[in-house]
Scaffold this motif. Sequence first.
Motif, mmCIF file in Angstrom:
data_model
loop_
_atom_site.group_PDB
_atom_site.id
_atom_site.type_symbol
_atom_site.label_atom_id
_atom_site.label_comp_id
_atom_site.label_asym_id
_atom_site.label_seq_id
_atom_site.Cartn_x
_atom_site.Cartn_y
_atom_site.Cartn_z
ATOM 1 N N MET A 1 0.846 -1.206 0.000
ATOM 2 C CA MET A 1 0.000 0.000 0.000
ATOM 3 C C MET A 1 0.879 1.254 0.000
ATOM 4 S SD MET A 1 -2.712 1.267 2.874
ATOM 5 C CE MET A 1 -3.473 -0.350 3.031
ATOM 6 N N PRO A 4 -2.411 6.432 -0.490
ATOM 7 C CA PRO A 4 -3.806 6.042 -0.702
ATOM 8 C C PRO A 4 -4.288 6.462 -2.093
ATOM 9 C CG PRO A 4 -3.527 7.118 1.424
ATOM 10 C CD PRO A 4 -2.238 7.296 0.680
ATOM 11 N N ALA A 44 -4.635 13.239 -5.310
ATOM 12 C CA ALA A 44 -5.104 13.719 -4.009
ATOM 13 C C ALA A 44 -5.328 15.219 -4.098
ATOM 14 C CB ALA A 44 -4.050 13.405 -2.949
ATOM 15 N N ILE A 61 -11.389 7.778 -0.873
ATOM 16 C CA ILE A 61 -10.000 7.354 -0.751
ATOM 17 C C ILE A 61 -9.940 5.898 -0.319
ATOM 18 C CG2 ILE A 61 -7.831 7.802 0.450
ATOM 19 C CD1 ILE A 61 -9.161 10.564 1.205
ATOM 20 N N ASN A 64 -6.199 2.827 4.590
ATOM 21 C CA ASN A 64 -5.899 1.633 5.384
ATOM 22 C C ASN A 64 -7.168 1.108 6.058
ATOM 23 O OD1 ASN A 64 -5.416 4.142 7.083
ATOM 24 N ND2 ASN A 64 -5.534 2.583 8.664
ATOM 25 N N GLU A 65 -7.101 -0.154 6.456
ATOM 26 C CA GLU A 65 -8.255 -0.770 7.107
ATOM 27 C C GLU A 65 -8.473 -0.197 8.501
ATOM 28 O OE1 GLU A 65 -6.448 -4.316 6.414
ATOM 29 O OE2 GLU A 65 -7.496 -4.703 4.531
ATOM 30 N N VAL A 68 -10.708 -4.409 10.139
ATOM 31 C CA VAL A 68 -10.336 -5.786 9.771
ATOM 32 C C VAL A 68 -9.099 -6.237 10.541
ATOM 33 C CG1 VAL A 68 -9.493 -7.225 7.874
ATOM 34 C CG2 VAL A 68 -11.408 -5.654 7.504
ATOM 35 N N LYS A 73 -8.345 -10.620 7.519
ATOM 36 C CA LYS A 73 -7.657 -10.131 6.325
ATOM 37 C C LYS A 73 -7.135 -11.307 5.490
ATOM 38 C CE LYS A 73 -4.132 -6.773 4.925
ATOM 39 N NZ LYS A 73 -3.510 -5.492 5.275
ATOM 40 N N ASP B 100 5.195 2.209 4.903
ATOM 41 C CA ASP B 100 4.184 1.334 4.287
ATOM 42 C C ASP B 100 3.944 0.087 5.133
ATOM 43 O OD1 ASP B 100 4.004 3.098 2.225
ATOM 44 O OD2 ASP B 100 5.069 1.864 0.761
ATOM 45 N N TRP B 103 1.210 0.733 7.557
ATOM 46 C CA TRP B 103 -0.136 0.903 6.997
ATOM 47 C C TRP B 103 -0.699 -0.396 6.434
ATOM 48 C CZ3 TRP B 103 -2.532 4.644 8.995
ATOM 49 C CH2 TRP B 103 -1.856 5.813 9.351
ATOM 50 N N GLN B 104 0.195 -1.335 6.117
ATOM 51 C CA GLN B 104 -0.280 -2.624 5.613
ATOM 52 C C GLN B 104 -0.736 -3.542 6.750
ATOM 53 O OE1 GLN B 104 3.086 -3.717 3.284
ATOM 54 N NE2 GLN B 104 2.329 -2.710 1.436
ATOM 55 N N LEU B 105 -0.408 -3.212 7.978
ATOM 56 C CA LEU B 105 -0.819 -4.058 9.103
ATOM 57 C C LEU B 105 -2.326 -3.963 9.309
ATOM 58 C CD1 LEU B 105 1.931 -3.190 11.738
ATOM 59 C CD2 LEU B 105 1.701 -5.338 10.479
ATOM 60 N N PRO B 106 -2.978 -5.078 9.674
ATOM 61 C CA PRO B 106 -4.391 -4.998 10.026
ATOM 62 C C PRO B 106 -4.586 -4.253 11.355
ATOM 63 C CG PRO B 106 -3.567 -7.225 10.349
ATOM 64 C CD PRO B 106 -2.446 -6.434 9.727
ATOM 65 N N GLN B 107 -5.831 -3.898 11.637
ATOM 66 C CA GLN B 107 -6.138 -3.044 12.789
ATOM 67 C C GLN B 107 -5.639 -3.626 14.102
ATOM 68 O OE1 GLN B 107 -7.516 0.022 12.858
ATOM 69 N NE2 GLN B 107 -7.709 0.165 15.077
ATOM 70 N N ASP B 109 -3.167 -5.694 14.749
ATOM 71 C CA ASP B 109 -1.714 -5.632 14.871
ATOM 72 C C ASP B 109 -1.254 -4.200 15.174
ATOM 73 O OD1 ASP B 109 -1.723 -8.283 14.246
ATOM 74 O OD2 ASP B 109 -0.575 -8.105 12.390
ATOM 75 N N ARG B 110 -1.857 -3.224 14.499
ATOM 76 C CA ARG B 110 -1.475 -1.826 14.778
ATOM 77 C C ARG B 110 -1.817 -1.434 16.213
ATOM 78 N NH1 ARG B 110 -4.677 0.814 11.641
ATOM 79 N NH2 ARG B 110 -5.182 -0.794 10.139
ATOM 80 N N ARG B 139 -2.733 11.615 6.355
ATOM 81 C CA ARG B 139 -2.337 10.618 5.357
ATOM 82 C C ARG B 139 -3.266 10.622 4.145
ATOM 83 N NH1 ARG B 139 -0.177 5.743 3.758
ATOM 84 N NH2 ARG B 139 -1.657 4.136 3.174
ATOM 85 N N ASP B 140 -4.569 10.690 4.387
ATOM 86 C CA ASP B 140 -5.521 10.591 3.283
ATOM 87 C C ASP B 140 -5.591 11.863 2.440
ATOM 88 O OD1 ASP B 140 -6.064 8.010 3.947
ATOM 89 O OD2 ASP B 140 -7.970 8.430 4.946
ATOM 90 N N GLY B 142 -2.922 13.278 1.140
ATOM 91 C CA GLY B 142 -1.899 13.203 0.103
ATOM 92 C C GLY B 142 -0.680 14.095 0.328
#
Lengths: 187, 187
Positions: A1, A4, A44, A61, A64-65, A68, A73, B100, B103-107, B109-110, B139-140, B142
Amino acid sequence: MPSPLHVQFVAAARGGPWSITSVTAIVGDPLPTASSLTVTEVPAGSGTTGPADAAWALHGIVSNERYVEREEKTRLALVQEGLGRPGATSGALIPIHKSDAWWQLPQDDRRAIFEARSSHIKIGLEALPAVARRLHHCRDLGGPFDFLTWFEFAPEHGAAFDDLLGALRATEEWDYVDREVEVRVSR
Amino acid sequence: MPSPLHVQFVAAARGGPWSITSVTAIVGDPLPTASSLTVTEVPAGSGTTGPADAAWALHGIVSNERYVEREEKTRLALVQEGLGRPGATSGALIPIHKSDAWWQLPQDDRRAIFEARSSHIKIGLEALPAVARRLHHCRDLGGPFDFLTWFEFAPEHGAAFDDLLGALRATEEWDYVDREVEVRVSR
Protein backbone atom coordinates in the motif's frame (compact mmCIF):
# COMPACT_ATOMS: atom_id res chain seq x y z
CA MET A 1 0.00 0.00 0.00
CA PRO A 2 1.88 3.10 -1.19
CA SER A 3 -0.04 6.39 -1.05
CA PRO A 4 -3.81 6.04 -0.70
CA LEU A 5 -5.68 5.87 -4.01
CA HIS A 6 -8.09 8.74 -4.67
CA VAL A 7 -11.14 7.88 -6.74
CA GLN A 8 -13.87 10.06 -8.22
CA PHE A 9 -17.34 8.86 -9.16
CA VAL A 10 -18.93 11.21 -11.69
CA ALA A 11 -22.58 10.95 -12.75
CA ALA A 12 -23.54 12.77 -15.95
CA ALA A 13 -26.03 12.80 -18.81
CA ARG A 14 -23.75 10.80 -21.09
CA GLY A 15 -20.26 9.53 -21.76
CA GLY A 16 -19.42 7.14 -18.93
CA PRO A 17 -18.70 3.43 -19.33
CA TRP A 18 -21.42 2.53 -16.83
CA SER A 19 -25.13 3.16 -17.45
CA ILE A 20 -27.07 4.14 -14.37
CA THR A 21 -30.16 1.94 -14.15
CA SER A 22 -31.58 3.32 -10.87
CA VAL A 23 -30.88 5.81 -8.09
CA THR A 24 -32.76 4.94 -4.91
CA ALA A 25 -32.71 6.80 -1.59
CA ILE A 26 -32.68 4.09 1.09
CA VAL A 27 -32.39 6.48 4.05
CA GLY A 28 -32.37 10.28 3.89
CA ASP A 29 -31.91 12.58 0.92
CA PRO A 30 -31.58 11.13 -2.59
CA LEU A 31 -29.01 11.99 -5.25
CA PRO A 32 -30.08 13.51 -8.58
CA THR A 33 -30.79 11.00 -11.33
CA ALA A 34 -28.33 10.78 -14.21
CA SER A 35 -27.61 8.41 -17.08
CA SER A 36 -23.98 7.48 -16.93
CA LEU A 37 -21.28 6.92 -14.35
CA THR A 38 -17.51 7.20 -14.67
CA VAL A 39 -15.08 5.89 -12.05
CA THR A 40 -11.63 7.49 -12.30
CA GLU A 41 -8.48 7.69 -10.25
CA VAL A 42 -7.62 11.30 -9.48
CA PRO A 43 -4.73 13.06 -7.72
CA ALA A 44 -5.10 13.72 -4.01
CA GLY A 45 -6.60 17.14 -3.37
CA SER A 46 -8.72 17.14 -6.52
CA GLY A 47 -11.69 18.33 -4.52
CA THR A 48 -15.19 17.00 -4.83
CA THR A 49 -16.62 19.17 -7.58
CA GLY A 50 -16.04 17.10 -10.73
CA PRO A 51 -16.48 18.36 -14.30
CA ALA A 52 -18.90 21.19 -15.09
CA ASP A 53 -21.45 18.93 -16.77
CA ALA A 54 -21.63 16.46 -13.86
CA ALA A 55 -24.99 15.77 -12.22
CA TRP A 56 -22.94 14.92 -9.14
CA ALA A 57 -19.40 13.90 -8.26
CA LEU A 58 -18.24 12.02 -5.19
CA HIS A 59 -14.63 11.63 -4.11
CA GLY A 60 -13.27 8.90 -1.86
CA ILE A 61 -10.00 7.35 -0.75
CA VAL A 62 -8.89 3.74 -0.61
CA SER A 63 -7.26 4.03 2.79
CA ASN A 64 -5.90 1.63 5.38
CA GLU A 65 -8.25 -0.77 7.11
CA ARG A 66 -10.05 0.49 10.19
CA TYR A 67 -11.60 -2.71 11.63
CA VAL A 68 -10.34 -5.79 9.77
CA GLU A 69 -8.09 -7.99 11.90
CA ARG A 70 -5.27 -10.26 10.80
CA GLU A 71 -7.22 -13.51 10.59
CA GLU A 72 -10.07 -11.83 8.72
CA LYS A 73 -7.66 -10.13 6.32
CA THR A 74 -6.10 -13.50 5.49
CA ARG A 75 -9.49 -15.12 4.95
CA LEU A 76 -10.70 -12.25 2.74
CA ALA A 77 -7.51 -12.30 0.65
CA LEU A 78 -8.03 -16.01 -0.07
CA VAL A 79 -11.46 -15.60 -1.62
CA GLN A 80 -11.99 -12.07 -2.88
CA GLU A 81 -11.52 -11.15 -6.53
CA GLY A 82 -10.55 -7.84 -8.05
CA LEU A 83 -12.49 -5.21 -9.95
CA GLY A 84 -12.67 -5.24 -13.74
CA ARG A 85 -13.58 -8.89 -14.35
CA PRO A 86 -14.96 -9.18 -17.93
CA GLY A 87 -18.18 -10.89 -16.81
CA ALA A 88 -18.89 -8.43 -14.00
CA THR A 89 -21.18 -6.18 -16.02
CA SER A 90 -23.47 -5.27 -13.11
CA GLY A 91 -22.43 -2.84 -10.43
CA ALA A 92 -23.52 -0.54 -7.67
CA LEU A 93 -22.23 2.53 -5.88
CA ILE A 94 -23.58 2.85 -2.35
CA PRO A 95 -22.72 6.11 -0.58
CA ILE A 96 -23.54 6.13 3.15
CA HIS A 97 -23.30 8.59 6.00
CA LYS A 98 -23.16 7.54 9.63
CA SER A 99 -24.51 9.53 12.56
CA ASP A 100 -22.51 11.61 15.03
CA ALA A 101 -23.37 8.94 17.63
CA TRP A 102 -21.31 6.44 15.62
CA TRP A 103 -18.29 8.71 15.24
CA GLN A 104 -18.25 9.59 18.92
CA LEU A 105 -17.88 5.93 19.89
CA PRO A 106 -14.37 4.77 20.81
CA GLN A 107 -12.64 2.24 18.56
CA ASP A 108 -13.51 -0.87 20.61
CA ASP A 109 -17.22 -0.01 20.70
CA ARG A 110 -17.31 0.60 16.93
CA ARG A 111 -15.47 -2.65 16.29
CA ALA A 112 -17.87 -4.59 18.58
CA ILE A 113 -20.90 -3.25 16.74
CA PHE A 114 -19.25 -3.72 13.34
CA GLU A 115 -18.29 -7.37 13.70
CA ALA A 116 -19.16 -9.04 17.02
CA ARG A 117 -22.78 -7.82 16.87
CA SER A 118 -23.33 -7.07 13.17
CA SER A 119 -21.08 -9.65 11.45
CA HIS A 120 -20.20 -7.13 8.76
CA ILE A 121 -17.15 -9.08 7.53
CA LYS A 122 -18.88 -12.44 7.87
CA ILE A 123 -21.87 -11.26 5.82
CA GLY A 124 -19.50 -9.84 3.20
CA LEU A 125 -17.63 -13.15 2.98
CA GLU A 126 -20.83 -14.96 2.05
CA ALA A 127 -21.04 -12.93 -1.17
CA LEU A 128 -17.42 -13.70 -2.13
CA PRO A 129 -16.02 -14.21 -4.68
CA ALA A 130 -19.16 -13.40 -6.69
CA VAL A 131 -19.36 -9.77 -5.57
CA ALA A 132 -16.13 -7.75 -5.84
CA ARG A 133 -15.99 -4.70 -3.61
CA ARG A 134 -13.85 -1.65 -2.94
CA LEU A 135 -14.40 0.71 -0.01
CA HIS A 136 -13.60 4.43 -0.30
CA HIS A 137 -13.40 6.68 2.75
CA CYS A 138 -14.61 10.27 2.48
CA ARG A 139 -15.67 11.53 5.90
CA ASP A 140 -12.44 13.47 6.30
CA LEU A 141 -12.82 15.12 2.88
CA GLY A 142 -15.85 17.09 4.01
CA GLY A 143 -18.36 15.84 1.43
CA PRO A 144 -21.93 14.69 2.12
CA PHE A 145 -21.02 11.03 2.76
CA ASP A 146 -18.63 9.06 4.96
CA PHE A 147 -18.12 6.02 2.72
CA LEU A 148 -18.56 5.13 -0.94
CA THR A 149 -18.65 1.39 -1.57
CA TRP A 150 -18.32 0.15 -5.13
CA PHE A 151 -19.47 -3.33 -6.13
CA GLU A 152 -19.08 -5.34 -9.36
CA PHE A 153 -20.68 -8.70 -10.15
CA ALA A 154 -22.03 -10.80 -13.01
CA PRO A 155 -25.79 -10.38 -13.65
CA GLU A 156 -26.46 -13.96 -12.49
CA HIS A 157 -25.15 -13.00 -9.03
CA GLY A 158 -27.66 -10.18 -8.63
CA ALA A 159 -29.60 -12.21 -6.05
CA ALA A 160 -26.46 -12.78 -3.95
CA PHE A 161 -25.86 -9.03 -4.03
CA ASP A 162 -29.45 -8.29 -2.99
CA ASP A 163 -29.06 -10.74 -0.10
CA LEU A 164 -25.85 -8.99 0.96
CA LEU A 165 -27.55 -5.59 1.06
CA GLY A 166 -30.57 -6.96 2.91
CA ALA A 167 -28.46 -8.68 5.54
CA LEU A 168 -26.27 -5.62 6.17
CA ARG A 169 -29.24 -3.27 6.41
CA ALA A 170 -30.79 -5.48 9.10
CA THR A 171 -27.74 -5.17 11.40
CA GLU A 172 -27.25 -3.05 14.51
CA GLU A 173 -24.47 -1.24 12.64
CA TRP A 174 -27.03 0.08 10.16
CA ASP A 175 -28.93 1.80 13.01
CA TYR A 176 -26.11 4.35 12.74
CA VAL A 177 -26.59 4.92 9.00
CA ASP A 178 -28.54 8.14 8.59
CA ARG A 179 -28.15 8.51 4.83
CA GLU A 180 -27.82 5.81 2.19
CA VAL A 181 -28.31 5.97 -1.56
CA GLU A 182 -28.18 2.95 -3.87
CA VAL A 183 -26.96 3.66 -7.40
CA ARG A 184 -27.28 0.62 -9.68
CA VAL A 185 -25.27 0.45 -12.89
CA SER A 186 -24.55 -1.89 -15.79
CA ARG A 187 -22.18 -1.94 -18.73
CA MET B 1 -18.25 15.50 17.03
CA PRO B 2 -19.94 17.16 14.07
CA SER B 3 -17.92 17.39 10.85
CA PRO B 4 -14.19 16.88 11.30
CA LEU B 5 -12.22 20.06 11.97
CA HIS B 6 -9.67 20.99 9.29
CA VAL B 7 -6.60 22.82 10.53
CA GLN B 8 -3.75 24.47 8.65
CA PHE B 9 -0.29 25.12 10.08
CA VAL B 10 1.47 27.87 8.13
CA ALA B 11 5.14 28.77 8.65
CA ALA B 12 6.27 32.13 7.31
CA ALA B 13 8.86 34.86 7.73
CA ARG B 14 6.57 36.94 9.95
CA GLY B 15 3.06 37.57 11.14
CA GLY B 16 2.04 34.49 13.11
CA PRO B 17 1.19 34.43 16.83
CA TRP B 18 3.79 31.72 17.49
CA SER B 19 7.55 32.29 17.06
CA ILE B 20 9.43 29.28 15.74
CA THR B 21 12.43 28.67 18.00
CA SER B 22 13.78 25.57 16.24
CA VAL B 23 13.08 23.15 13.40
CA THR B 24 14.84 19.82 13.87
CA ALA B 25 14.74 16.78 11.58
CA ILE B 26 14.53 13.77 13.92
CA VAL B 27 14.23 11.16 11.14
CA GLY B 28 14.37 11.81 7.39
CA ASP B 29 14.08 15.08 5.51
CA PRO B 30 13.80 18.39 7.40
CA LEU B 31 11.34 21.22 6.83
CA PRO B 32 12.58 24.70 5.79
CA THR B 33 13.30 27.04 8.65
CA ALA B 34 10.92 29.95 9.19
CA SER B 35 10.22 32.53 11.90
CA SER B 36 6.54 32.38 12.68
CA LEU B 37 3.75 29.85 12.80
CA THR B 38 0.00 30.34 12.44
CA VAL B 39 -2.56 27.67 13.33
CA THR B 40 -5.93 28.24 11.67
CA GLU B 41 -9.14 26.37 11.10
CA VAL B 42 -9.91 26.12 7.40
CA PRO B 43 -12.77 24.73 5.32
CA ALA B 44 -12.51 21.11 4.16
CA GLY B 45 -10.89 20.87 0.75
CA SER B 46 -8.67 23.94 1.24
CA GLY B 47 -5.72 22.00 -0.09
CA THR B 48 -2.25 22.00 1.37
CA THR B 49 -0.66 24.95 -0.39
CA GLY B 50 -1.21 27.81 2.04
CA PRO B 51 -0.62 31.50 1.32
CA ALA B 52 1.94 32.55 -1.31
CA ASP B 53 4.45 33.84 1.26
CA ALA B 54 4.43 30.63 3.32
CA ALA B 55 7.71 28.78 3.89
CA TRP B 56 5.53 25.69 4.23
CA ALA B 57 1.94 24.81 5.03
CA LEU B 58 0.59 21.57 6.44
CA HIS B 59 -3.07 20.59 6.57
CA GLY B 60 -4.60 18.04 8.94
CA ILE B 61 -7.96 16.85 10.20
CA VAL B 62 -9.20 16.29 13.74
CA SER B 63 -10.94 13.03 12.93
CA ASN B 64 -12.46 10.18 14.92
CA GLU B 65 -10.24 8.06 17.14
CA ARG B 66 -8.51 5.11 15.54
CA TYR B 67 -7.12 3.20 18.57
CA VAL B 68 -8.44 4.69 21.83
CA GLU B 69 -10.85 2.37 23.67
CA ARG B 70 -13.71 3.28 25.96
CA GLU B 71 -11.88 3.00 29.26
CA GLU B 72 -8.91 4.96 27.93
CA LYS B 73 -11.17 7.64 26.50
CA THR B 74 -12.81 8.08 29.89
CA ARG B 75 -9.46 8.29 31.68
CA LEU B 76 -8.09 10.80 29.16
CA ALA B 77 -11.20 12.97 29.42
CA LEU B 78 -10.81 13.18 33.20
CA VAL B 79 -7.31 14.63 33.10
CA GLN B 80 -6.61 16.34 29.80
CA GLU B 81 -6.91 20.09 29.35
CA GLY B 82 -7.71 22.07 26.24
CA LEU B 83 -5.63 24.23 23.94
CA GLY B 84 -5.33 27.97 24.49
CA ARG B 85 -4.53 28.06 28.22
CA PRO B 86 -3.05 31.49 29.03
CA GLY B 87 0.07 30.05 30.68
CA ALA B 88 0.77 27.57 27.88
CA THR B 89 3.22 29.78 26.01
CA SER B 90 5.45 26.94 24.78
CA GLY B 91 4.41 24.64 21.99
CA ALA B 92 5.50 22.17 19.38
CA LEU B 93 4.26 20.85 16.06
CA ILE B 94 5.52 17.35 15.32
CA PRO B 95 4.71 16.06 11.83
CA ILE B 96 5.40 12.35 11.33
CA HIS B 97 5.16 9.85 8.50
CA LYS B 98 4.87 6.12 9.05
CA SER B 99 6.21 3.43 6.73
CA ASP B 100 4.18 1.33 4.29
CA ALA B 101 4.86 -1.63 6.60
CA TRP B 102 2.77 0.12 9.28
CA TRP B 103 -0.14 0.90 7.00
CA GLN B 104 -0.28 -2.62 5.61
CA LEU B 105 -0.82 -4.06 9.10
CA PRO B 106 -4.39 -5.00 10.03
CA GLN B 107 -6.14 -3.04 12.79
CA ASP B 108 -5.45 -5.52 15.62
CA ASP B 109 -1.71 -5.63 14.87
CA ARG B 110 -1.48 -1.83 14.78
CA ARG B 111 -3.42 -1.54 18.03
CA ALA B 112 -1.16 -4.16 19.71
CA ILE B 113 1.98 -2.26 18.72
CA PHE B 114 0.42 1.11 19.61
CA GLU B 115 -0.69 0.31 23.13
CA ALA B 116 0.01 -3.24 24.36
CA ARG B 117 3.68 -3.06 23.31
CA SER B 118 4.39 0.69 23.06
CA SER B 119 2.08 2.13 25.78
CA HIS B 120 1.40 5.17 23.61
CA ILE B 121 -1.68 6.24 25.59
CA LYS B 122 -0.09 5.40 28.95
CA ILE B 123 3.00 7.48 28.14
CA GLY B 124 0.78 10.35 27.01
CA LEU B 125 -1.22 10.18 30.25
CA GLU B 126 1.95 10.76 32.28
CA ALA B 127 2.33 14.20 30.71
CA LEU B 128 -1.28 15.19 31.49
CA PRO B 129 -2.63 17.68 32.28
CA ALA B 130 0.62 19.67 31.85
CA VAL B 131 0.91 19.03 28.11
CA ALA B 132 -2.21 19.69 26.04
CA ARG B 133 -2.31 17.89 22.72
CA ARG B 134 -4.36 17.70 19.53
CA LEU B 135 -3.83 15.08 16.83
CA HIS B 136 -4.47 15.90 13.17
CA HIS B 137 -4.67 13.17 10.52
CA CYS B 138 -3.33 13.88 7.04
CA ARG B 139 -2.34 10.62 5.36
CA ASP B 140 -5.52 10.59 3.28
CA LEU B 141 -4.97 14.18 2.11
CA GLY B 142 -1.90 13.20 0.10
CA GLY B 143 0.64 15.53 1.78
CA PRO B 144 4.13 14.56 2.94
CA PHE B 145 3.08 13.47 6.45
CA ASP B 146 0.54 11.11 8.02
CA PHE B 147 0.00 12.94 11.33
CA LEU B 148 0.52 16.44 12.71
CA THR B 149 0.50 16.55 16.49
CA TRP B 150 0.25 19.93 18.18
CA PHE B 151 1.29 20.43 21.81
CA GLU B 152 0.94 23.37 24.22
CA PHE B 153 2.45 23.66 27.70
CA ALA B 154 3.81 26.17 30.21
CA PRO B 155 7.59 26.72 29.99
CA GLU B 156 8.08 25.07 33.41
CA HIS B 157 6.70 21.83 31.95
CA GLY B 158 9.31 21.70 29.18
CA ALA B 159 11.10 18.81 30.91
CA ALA B 160 7.87 16.77 31.09
CA PHE B 161 7.40 17.37 27.38
CA ASP B 162 10.98 16.29 26.62
CA ASP B 163 10.40 13.12 28.65
CA LEU B 164 7.23 12.42 26.68
CA LEU B 165 9.04 12.71 23.34
CA GLY B 166 11.96 10.59 24.55
CA ALA B 167 9.68 7.85 25.84
CA LEU B 168 7.60 7.70 22.64
CA ARG B 169 10.65 7.65 20.38
CA ALA B 170 12.02 4.64 22.27
CA THR B 171 8.91 2.53 21.55
CA GLU B 172 8.40 -0.26 19.02
CA GLU B 173 5.74 1.95 17.39
CA TRP B 174 8.44 4.47 16.49
CA ASP B 175 10.30 1.80 14.47
CA TYR B 176 7.59 2.50 11.88
CA VAL B 177 8.21 6.27 11.84
CA ASP B 178 10.30 7.03 8.77
CA ARG B 179 10.05 10.82 8.90
CA GLU B 180 9.70 13.09 11.91
CA VAL B 181 10.33 16.81 12.27
CA GLU B 182 10.16 18.71 15.56
CA VAL B 183 9.06 22.34 15.30
CA ARG B 184 9.38 24.17 18.63
CA VAL B 185 7.46 27.41 19.15
CA SER B 186 6.75 29.99 21.83
CA ARG B 187 4.49 32.99 22.20
